[in-house]
Design an enzyme around this catalytic site. Structure first.
Site, short mmCIF file in Angstrom:
data_model
loop_
_atom_site.label_atom_id
_atom_site.label_comp_id
_atom_site.label_asym_id
_atom_site.label_seq_id
_atom_site.Cartn_x
_atom_site.Cartn_y
_atom_site.Cartn_z
N ALA A 115 0.84 -1.20 0.00
CA ALA A 115 0.00 0.00 0.00
C ALA A 115 0.87 1.25 0.00
O ALA A 115 0.55 2.25 -0.67
CB ALA A 115 -0.92 -0.02 1.22
N GLY B 267 5.44 9.04 10.05
CA GLY B 267 4.59 8.03 9.42
C GLY B 267 5.12 7.62 8.06
O GLY B 267 6.15 8.14 7.58
N ASP C 85 9.99 1.92 0.88
CA ASP C 85 8.86 1.68 -0.03
C ASP C 85 8.74 2.83 -1.03
O ASP C 85 8.48 2.60 -2.22
CB ASP C 85 7.55 1.55 0.77
CG ASP C 85 7.65 0.50 1.87
OD1 ASP C 85 8.37 -0.49 1.67
OD2 ASP C 85 7.03 0.69 2.92
O1 RIB Z 1 8.05 -0.52 5.12
C1 RIB Z 1 7.25 0.06 6.12
C2 RIB Z 1 6.03 -0.77 6.33
O2 RIB Z 1 6.42 -2.03 6.83
C3 RIB Z 1 5.08 -0.22 7.38
O3 RIB Z 1 4.13 0.67 6.83
C4 RIB Z 1 4.49 -1.48 7.98
O4 RIB Z 1 3.13 -1.66 7.70
C5 RIB Z 1 5.31 -2.64 7.43
O5 RIB Z 1 4.65 -3.29 6.44
#
Ligand code: RIB
Length: 312
Positions: A52, A298, A263
């Protein structure tokens, strides 16, 4: 389903196949030792999950993005769907039900580093059959990005479902043994230092070879290209077609919270590769996105727009 009003097929810059978690975050001065209790900050609940997060990061940068994931029929699932839709992600591939939404318990220390425990919940119920049923999404995607918070057999089915000419980007997090057909489909395999050491079997060997050596050695495990992220030190990229290993520096920023920065990096890299950039150029953009992402609290809330990356 994946056609616009004139029935022209929709193309996605990026299809992310992966997890969606509610991140339950507590700031701590230090993490507790076994048997110890420490007090932390007020609890914050954010949309997260590596899949996500990647989808939101790419969409915020301007990529036409779709997410294939599974959430529970619960408040956390609705929080996640809302954040995807607010970012402009196509959520027709987000399946609902089967188990509660995945949850990540996260502590963040004063240096911005995080520790994460994930309860996969609905993510563990994203099956190879769900991938097979999403053929139109795969046929519409230039790049497919996967991570390992969903079952490995689901990731393997995603790798087999790539349309001709599309590209697979894999961040093997959390690390697990990878089947050969998945490894050889990666272009690139994106790893941090811990994931690189895991794949190379040198987890405890801190005096071992230099990152440049890991990067080249990782190529011999099968992926077509490799990217090793090094946090504030940027990234290393190696392409099996040229065997060059290039270091890409990161801009200096004050880190507040590193959650989700990897991410955001991977999403940016995948998007730019799909636009036709070479690996070093795509990584040079992605390190700026990752740097911007550590300057806010966050995961998804800290992901930059293209204009914010340009201003960095
Ligand atoms: O890479 C960070 C993510 O790792 C967090 O948002 C948490 O949900 C884990 O999946």
């Amino acid at each position: 389903m994946y056609e616009n009003e004139d029935s022209a097929p929709v193309r996605y810059d990026l299809l992310v196949v992966g997890s969606a978690n509610a991140d339950l975050v507590i700031g701590v001065d230090r993490r507790p030792a076994p048997g110890e209790t420490v007090l932390g900050s007020d609890l914050a609940v954010h949309p997260g999950g590596k899949g996500a997060n990647q989808a939101v990061a790419a969409a915020r940068l301007g990529a036409r993005t779709a997410l294939l994931a599974r959430v529970g029929d619960d408040a956390h699932g609705r929080l996640l769907l809302e954040s995807q839709q607010d970012a402009g992600v196509e959520t027709g591939g987000v399946l609902v039900g089967g188990a509660p939404t995945g949850v990540a318990l996260i502590t963040v220390d004063p240096s911005g580093d995080n520790s994460i425990v994930v309860s996969p919940g609905a993510n563990a119920r994203l099956t190879p059959e769900d991938i097979k049923a999403a053929g139109p999404l795969f046929r519409a995607a230039r790049v497919v990005s996967v991570q390992l918070e969903v079952p490995l057999e689901t990731v393997a089915e995603a790798a087999r479902s790539l349309a001709p000419g599309s590209r697979l980007v894999l961040n093997p997090s959390p690390p697990a043994p990878l089947p050969e057909d998945v490894l050889t489909a990666c272009d690139p395999l994106v790893v941090n230092e811990h994931e690189a050491r895991y794949i190379l079997g040198i987890l405890g060997d801190t005096a071992g070879p230099a990152p440049e050596d890991w990067t080249r050695t990782l190529l011999t495990h099968g992926p077509r290209s490799v990217v090793v992220t090094l946090g504030a030190a940027g990234a290393l990229v190696a392409d099996g077609r040229t065997a060059d290993c290039v270091r890409v520096p990161s801009p200096e920023v004050d880190a507040v919270d590193t959650t989700g920065a990897g991410d955001a990096f991977t999403a940016a890299l995948a998007w730019r590769l799909g636009l036709g950039e070479d690996l070093a150029a795509a990584a040079a953009f992605a390190v700026r996105v990752g740097a911007a992402a550590v300057t806010g609290q966050g995961a998804q809330a800290s992901f930059p727009t293209a204009a914010e990356v340009a201003a960095l």
